[in-house]
Scaffold this motif. Structure first.
Motif, PDB file in Angstrom:
ATOM      1  N   ARG B  84       0.850  -1.192   0.000  1.00 51.84           N
ATOM      2  CA  ARG B  84       0.000   0.000   0.000  1.00 51.84           C
ATOM      3  C   ARG B  84       0.881   1.236   0.000  1.00 51.84           C
ATOM      4  N   ILE B  85       0.316   2.301  -0.562  1.00 48.89           N
ATOM      5  CA  ILE B  85       1.033   3.580  -0.598  1.00 48.89           C
ATOM      6  C   ILE B  85       0.202   4.596   0.179  1.00 48.89           C
ATOM      7  N   ASP B  86       0.855   5.366   1.030  1.00 45.57           N
ATOM      8  CA  ASP B  86       0.173   6.496   1.665  1.00 45.57           C
ATOM      9  C   ASP B  86       0.795   7.772   1.085  1.00 45.57           C
ATOM     10  N   PRO B  87       0.159   8.336   0.059  1.00 47.19           N
ATOM     11  CA  PRO B  87       0.790   9.474  -0.620  1.00 47.19           C
ATOM     12  C   PRO B  87       0.804  10.746   0.218  1.00 47.19           C
ATOM     13  N   GLU B  88      -0.125  10.841   1.178  1.00 47.14           N
ATOM     14  CA  GLU B  88      -0.148  12.040   2.027  1.00 47.14           C
ATOM     15  C   GLU B  88       1.066  12.039   2.962  1.00 47.14           C
ATOM     16  N   GLU B  89       1.333  10.872   3.552  1.00 50.77           N
ATOM     17  CA  GLU B  89       2.452  10.760   4.494  1.00 50.77           C
ATOM     18  C   GLU B  89       3.761  10.395   3.810  1.00 50.77           C
ATOM     19  N   LYS B  90       3.681  10.062   2.515  1.00 49.46           N
ATOM     20  CA  LYS B  90       4.852   9.629   1.733  1.00 49.46           C
ATOM     21  C   LYS B  90       5.501   8.384   2.345  1.00 49.46           C
ATOM     22  N   ILE B  91       4.660   7.391   2.549  1.00 49.51           N
ATOM     23  CA  ILE B  91       5.151   6.133   3.142  1.00 49.51           C
ATOM     24  C   ILE B  91       4.661   4.958   2.294  1.00 49.51           C
ATOM     25  N   LEU B  92       5.561   3.999   2.093  1.00 52.27           N
ATOM     26  CA  LEU B  92       5.174   2.742   1.458  1.00 52.27           C
ATOM     27  C   LEU B  92       5.071   1.678   2.544  1.00 52.27           C
ATOM     28  N   TYR B  93       4.040   0.887   2.495  1.00 50.60           N
ATOM     29  CA  TYR B  93       3.865  -0.215   3.446  1.00 50.60           C
ATOM     30  C   TYR B  93       4.231  -1.509   2.729  1.00 50.60           C
ATOM     31  N   LEU B  94       5.269  -2.152   3.221  1.00 51.27           N
ATOM     32  CA  LEU B  94       5.683  -3.408   2.611  1.00 51.27           C
ATOM     33  C   LEU B  94       4.995  -4.578   3.298  1.00 51.27           C
ATOM     34  N   ARG B  95       4.875  -5.664   2.563  1.00 49.73           N
ATOM     35  CA  ARG B  95       4.112  -6.804   3.092  1.00 49.73           C
ATOM     36  C   ARG B  95       4.724  -7.359   4.373  1.00 49.73           C
ATOM     37  N   HIS B  96       6.036  -7.254   4.499  1.00 52.73           N
ATOM     38  CA  HIS B  96       6.656  -7.810   5.702  1.00 52.73           C
ATOM     39  C   HIS B  96       6.622  -6.796   6.854  1.00 52.73           C
ATOM     40  N   MET B  97       5.649  -5.878   6.794  1.00 53.31           N
ATOM     41  CA  MET B  97       5.322  -4.954   7.892  1.00 53.31           C
ATOM     42  C   MET B  97       6.325  -3.815   8.047  1.00 53.31           C
ATOM     43  N   GLU B  98       7.153  -3.616   7.052  1.00 54.53           N
ATOM     44  CA  GLU B  98       8.095  -2.504   7.148  1.00 54.53           C
ATOM     45  C   GLU B  98       7.494  -1.283   6.456  1.00 54.53           C
ATOM     46  N   LYS B  99       7.827  -0.105   6.984  1.00 56.86           N
ATOM     47  CA  LYS B  99       7.395   1.127   6.333  1.00 56.86           C
ATOM     48  C   LYS B  99       8.616   1.779   5.706  1.00 56.86           C
ATOM     49  N   VAL B 100       8.485   2.252   4.494  1.00 56.00           N
ATOM     50  CA  VAL B 100       9.599   2.913   3.815  1.00 56.00           C
ATOM     51  C   VAL B 100       9.144   4.313   3.413  1.00 56.00           C
ATOM     52  N   GLY B 101       9.866   5.301   3.859  1.00 49.45           N
ATOM     53  CA  GLY B 101       9.535   6.678   3.488  1.00 49.45           C
ATOM     54  C   GLY B 101      10.217   7.056   2.181  1.00 49.45           C
ATOM     55  N   TYR B 102       9.676   8.023   1.492  1.00 48.54           N
ATOM     56  CA  TYR B 102      10.296   8.498   0.249  1.00 48.54           C
ATOM     57  C   TYR B 102      10.101  10.004   0.133  1.00 48.54           C
ATOM     58  N   THR B 103      10.948  10.617  -0.651  1.00 47.39           N
ATOM     59  CA  THR B 103      10.683  12.024  -0.977  1.00 47.39           C
ATOM     60  C   THR B 103      10.065  12.122  -2.365  1.00 47.39           C
ATOM     61  N   LYS B 104      10.537  11.251  -3.271  1.00 52.35           N
ATOM     62  CA  LYS B 104       9.919  11.174  -4.602  1.00 52.35           C
ATOM     63  C   LYS B 104       9.734   9.705  -4.967  1.00 52.35           C
ATOM     64  N   LEU B 105       8.631   9.447  -5.637  1.00 48.49           N
ATOM     65  CA  LEU B 105       8.296   8.046  -5.916  1.00 48.49           C
ATOM     66  C   LEU B 105       8.010   7.850  -7.398  1.00 48.49           C
ATOM     67  N   VAL B 106       8.560   6.766  -7.945  1.00 50.96           N
ATOM     68  CA  VAL B 106       8.237   6.369  -9.323  1.00 50.96           C
ATOM     69  C   VAL B 106       7.554   5.002  -9.259  1.00 50.96           C
ATOM     70  N   ILE B 107       6.374   4.947  -9.824  1.00 51.14           N
ATOM     71  CA  ILE B 107       5.652   3.668  -9.877  1.00 51.14           C
ATOM     72  C   ILE B 107       5.912   3.057 -11.245  1.00 51.14           C
ATOM     73  N   ALA B 108       6.541   1.905 -11.243  1.00 52.04           N
ATOM     74  CA  ALA B 108       6.897   1.254 -12.510  1.00 52.04           C
ATOM     75  C   ALA B 108       6.693  -0.245 -12.343  1.00 52.04           C
ATOM     76  N   THR B 109       5.478  -0.613 -11.966  1.00 51.22           N
ATOM     77  CA  THR B 109       5.234  -2.015 -11.607  1.00 51.22           C
ATOM     78  C   THR B 109       4.755  -2.856 -12.783  1.00 51.22           C
ATOM     79  N   GLY B 110       4.778  -2.274 -13.984  1.00 55.87           N
ATOM     80  CA  GLY B 110       4.497  -3.071 -15.167  1.00 55.87           C
ATOM     81  C   GLY B 110       3.106  -3.663 -15.198  1.00 55.87           C
ATOM     82  N   GLY B 111       3.041  -4.866 -15.755  1.00 54.35           N
ATOM     83  CA  GLY B 111       1.726  -5.481 -15.927  1.00 54.35           C
ATOM     84  C   GLY B 111       1.607  -6.782 -15.171  1.00 54.35           C
ATOM     85  N   SER B 112       0.350  -7.168 -14.950  1.00 51.32           N
ATOM     86  CA  SER B 112       0.082  -8.500 -14.399  1.00 51.32           C
ATOM     87  C   SER B 112      -0.731  -9.251 -15.454  1.00 51.32           C
TER      88      SER B 112
END
Lengths: 596, 339
Positions: B84-112
């Motif tokens: 999940r992404i929290d764009p207001e707080e600029k935090i990414l939530y990783l599945r293994h329960m870690e939070k990663v902060g960013y200043t700028k984010l590029v979404i490049a997750t391709g296709g499923s």
């Protein structure tokens, strides 16, 4: 209740605990209402405040009849809403929170209670003594029938006037049979009428009788006429043959007609009616059906389940388009011109607005167009001076009272087109307000009920049971007959399995800090971070506790607390506690009978 | 001392790597992190069929060695899924329960994998090959299977057929020509493709659809709308890609088919850009949206997204189409033309 009353003697086991479950406490403290809203979110999310953990628990004990009755206390249509509810509760279910999987299929479980209860199930009604008051309800839709039922149980003589030849309103005329079989609806309506409610069908107020005369002949009148007028898209070509309003289209089909739709159908709108129309168009022989949205799929007001069913039936959903005009040949629709839109931010909800992109028009061939962009109430029958709120009937704030004396209004005619569960909740509440007006006192009140409980037998492994999908008809069988119900319902085993997923948020686990010796035994056995060493706690405006401020430094610990928002009700802490200082209380928001 | 910028890229494909390279080239000090749920380095997707067939090894799949990231001081976080992404707080939530902060984010997750609605109820029986994670799972199954049914509707399905022929597998090919991805097949192309496949002893059928698919004792029985029955050890589904945006929905970042971006690749949040196969790009000249397809487009967009995040105002345009040979038929596409 005093602490000692909760005392649970482990040596004497479950039987001893059961014996203690006699004493109950009721509370009107704002902190307890706050606790319920925060900690039992599904019930808080339900407009009718149905006791969701309670009826799910009954299913896990295979008491389907009791589960149905628990539901029916607040929602008079469990079998109906178990099929077509918009599921606001599931959006609040803790299982759907980040990292906790998918929400419990509360709606499917509600249906399972209706489907799997005994055929000879006993309907329970809490009847009050006859009052001698006569009340008219205008409209036999969900709000009207819910208010009629509530008024009848409160001892009033109720007559429901319905303009159509069948009761049910949108349930009967707006929702397709493949989502809601009519025998289920008929049965639940009959159960309402069994209380002695008179139903007068084919009586249009303003023609055979007038609102003024009802106000004169009855002690109070509730109007629950719904939203039966479809909004026009004001498109050039909207009057061509083959252009339908969504509501009119569904009503014609539900009344036995088979409107000609051709092969290519474009539906405009993104609500339940739009999706129902698109699915019905497929059943009427269309091969290419599209649902066209000004905004995007993400902003549709329907749940994922309905979207997926529509997609499974090969309906395409196109976002960011807006119809411009419909063109035809020989009076019949031939094509529709659309233009592209883009989203812009708005400071007010819903925060996104679609604005057209200039010169982005394109044309698609269509055999018919169904416009399902919403409905508004009919107020033409009101022959007395009344205050309106736009198209809707105005009611004073937090009340169902209109500007006309003795006239109350409930459901979609007040709120605009919403959903059935809101209409049912509205109808009941309006009835209680009418009762209070006539009797001159409140006879029912929402209150928080506490009852000592045995620890539940939930297991940690129950948390990892994947959501049990509802079996559905395969695609070909769906289309053999347009009334074939698509969803098949749970069997006993599936219902039991899905019910076990519920966290039973209505069980409150609490540590008595005065007796706690801070041994940490409960923390050691806790399967997740549900028991916390805290240094402080947030106190909300209503006085209820919010988030805990945790600490790992024993010097700063002021208490060990169970975070009921993280608790999975496994009962391990109760077993481990050497001081027996952890209590389990069943907490429920209920309607209390004040005459008792 | 001011905190360094943290540029985070979700996705380790051509768009993500190109963005990371552009970030590093233009900002020597910033922290650059690529997060990918694939547990494998940047790889050539078009080589996956030969890889699962065992004709090439893992090293042949890799686009560049790990040392390149080390040299460029780009942190690779592989096998980590953003939930999940929290764009207001600029935090990414990783599945293994870690939070990663960013200043700028590029979404490049391709296709499923694209699963046609008519196939959703059989999804559990289908195998896909959109990335390394599912290719490595598929590999032993392909090695073991004697008969394989392919629901083919994209270019990679033909590549797999080629690879399976080298393994002497019995192949049934149900050709979804009407919903072929990413280009529309015109005229008698589909008939010609089927005919060419049959010449190579592949049982190919055009424009049939799956009616039922059942499994019993690891044997799959597939019945089609026209009444054909296929029994095979494996059923693989190749019907193209759809933007991989499931984790973004509900975050506040606008999506429709893909992540909605303007011609500068910017989403509705000023510090979040999207590029590659997951982006749905608004073209003000076209007055419409388009979804990028292919390696070269993705690479170009990744670079533009990063440059624009750093202050440029470059407008993205699709690369010109080129011709590709598909089982003897020429198809015009800008997809895969890089190879």
């Amino acid at each position: 209740m005093k602490e000692k009353d909760f005392y649970f003697n482990k040596e004497q086991g479950h039987a001893r605990a059961i014996k203690i479950i006699k004493e109950v406490r009721f509370s009107e403290d704002s902190r307890d209402y706050g606790y319920m809203a925060e900690n039992v979110p599904c019930q808080d999310g339900c407009p009718a405040i149905t006791n969701i953990p309670g009826y799910i628990r009954c299913i896990s004990e295979e008491r389907f009849g009791r589960s149905y009755e628990l539901n029916r206390m607040y929602n008079i249509f469990p079998g109906v809403l178990g099929r077509i509810c918009s599921r606001p509760c599931e959006k609040r279910c803790r299982h759907g929170e980040a990292d906790l999987g998918e929400p419990v299929n509360i709606c499917h479980l509600k249906r399972s209670a209706a489907d799997l209860k005994s055929s000879w199930h006993r309907i329970k009604e809490n009847l009050y003594a006859p009052t001698g008051y006569k009340i008219a309800v205008v409209g036999a839709g969900p709000a009207g029938l819910a208010s009629a039922h509530e008024l009848a149980t409160l001892g009033h003589k109720v007559t429901v006037f319905e303009a159509m030849e069948q009761p049910g309103g949108m349930l009967m005329h707006g929702i397709p049979e493949f989502r809601l079989p009519r025998d289920i609806l008929d049965l639940e309506i009959k159960n309402i009428l069994r209380l002695g409610v008179d139903l007068e069908l084919g009586v249009e107020i303003g023609k055979r009788t007038s609102l003024k005369s009802l106000l004169k002949d009855y002690d109070a009148v509730i109007t629950a006429t719904g939203c039966m007028n479809a909004f026009s898209a004001n498109l050039p070509g909207e009057d061509l043959d083959g252009v339908y309003s969504g509501l009119d289209f569904m009503m014609r089909v539900n009344n036995g007609e088979r409107p000609k739709v051709g092969k290519e159908v474009a539906v405009i709108g993104g609500g339940f009616t739009a999706i129902d129309c698109s699915r019905m168009a497929i059943r009427l022989g269309a091969s290419k059906v599209s649902v066209n949205l000004r905004r995007t799929e993400e902003n549709m007001r329907i749940d994922e389940h309905e979207k997926n069913e529509a997609k499974f039936e090969k309906i395409r959903i196109y976002g960011l388009v807006r119809p411009v005009r419909i063109t035809g040949k020989n009076g019949r629709v031939k094509s529709m011109t659309m233009e592209r839109t883009r989203l812009i931010y708005t400071p007010e909800p819903p925060f996104r607005k679609a604005v057209p992109i200039e010169n982005s028009e394109f044309t698609i061939p269509v055999d018919s167009v169904i416009i399902a962009i919403g409905q508004y109430p009919e107020t033409g029958f009101i022959d007395t001076k009344i205050k309106l709120d736009g198209h809707r009937i105005w009611t004073s704030s937090d009340s169902y009272r209109t500007s006309v004396k003795k006239l109350y209004a409930a459901g979609d005619c007040v709120t605009g087109a919403t959903d059935v569960i809101n209409a049912v909740a509205n109808g009941r509440q309006a009835a209680q307000e009418v009762d209070e007006f006539l009797i001159r006192r409140k006879r029912k009140k929402r209150i928080v009920r506490f009852e000592a409980s045995a620890p539940s037998d939930r297991k940690r492994s129950d948390d990892f049971i994947p959501q049990v999908k509802l079996p559905v008809l395969d695609r070909n069988s769906r289309f053999k007959k347009i009334t074939n119900e698509v969803e098949l319902g749970y069997d006993h085993e599936s219902a039991f399995k899905e019910a076990k997923r519920c966290y039973l948020c209505n069980l409150k686990f609490e540590i008595d800090v005065d007796r706690c010796i801070y041994c940490s035994a409960c923390i050691d056995v806790a399967p997740r971070d549900c028991i916390k060493l805290i240094r402080d706690v947030e106190v909300k405006k209503d006085g209820s506790y919010g988030d805990y401020e945790e600490t790992t430094n024993w010097r700063n610990v002021v208490a060990i607390a169970i975070d009921n928002k993280r608790c999975i009700r496994c009962g391990k802490c109760v077993e481990a506690c050497p001081m027996d200082c952890i209590s389990v209380t069943k907490v429920e928001l209920i309607e209390q009978d004040l005459e008792a | 001392m001011p905190k360094k910028d943290h540029y985070v890229i979700i996705g380790n494909g051509p768009a993500g790597n190109s963005a990371a390279d552009a970030f590093r080239a233009n900002d020597k000090d910033a922290r650059v992190t690529i997060i990918s749920d694939e547990a494998f380095s940047f790889f050539y997707r078009h080589k996956l069929p030969q890889f699962v067939a065992g004709n090439i090894g893992e090293d042949d799949l890799k686009v560049r060695p790990y040392s390149v990231y080390k040299e460029q001081n780009i942190r690779l976080r592989l096998g980590q899924c953003v939930d999940r992404i929290d764009p207001e707080e600029k935090i990414l939530y990783l599945r293994h329960m870690e939070k990663v902060g960013y200043t700028k984010l590029v979404i490049a997750t391709g296709g499923s994998p694209r699963i046609l609605p008519s196939l959703t109820s059989f999804e559990k029986h289908l195998r896909f090959m959109t990335g390394y994670n599912n290719a490595i799972k598929l590999m032993p199954e392909i090695q073991k299977a004697k008969t394989i049914t392919i629901l083919g509707g994209d270019l990679i399905s033909f590549e797999l057929v080629k690879a399976l022929r080298t393994m002497k597998k019995k192949i049934f090919f149900i050709f979804y020509s009407k919903c072929f991805w990413p280009v529309e097949l015109t005229g008698n192309m589909s008939a010609k493709i089927c005919a060419n496949m049959k010449k190579k002893n592949i049982e190919a059928y055009a424009d049939d659809t799956v009616e039922t698919l059942t499994e019993k004792g690891n044997l799959y029985t597939l019945k089609t709308a026209s009444g054909r029955t296929f029994k095979s050890d494996l059923v693989c589904c190749f019907l193209g890609l759809v933007p991989n945006i499931g984790y973004i929905i509900g975050s506040g970042i606008d999506t429709e088919r893909g992540v909605l971006v303007n011609e500068f690749m910017q989403t509705n949040y000023k510090d979040i850009y999207a590029c590659g196969d997951c982006a749905q790009i608004y073209d003000p000249k076209l007055k419409d949206y388009w979804i990028s397809i292919g390696w070269s487009n993705a690479g170009l967009q990744g670079k533009i997204a990063a440059m624009n995040l750093l202050g440029s105002s470059k407008v993205v345009k699709p690369l010109p189409k080129s011709i590709r040979d598909v089982v003897g038929i020429k198809i015009q596409t800008s997809w895969w033309d890089h190879f």
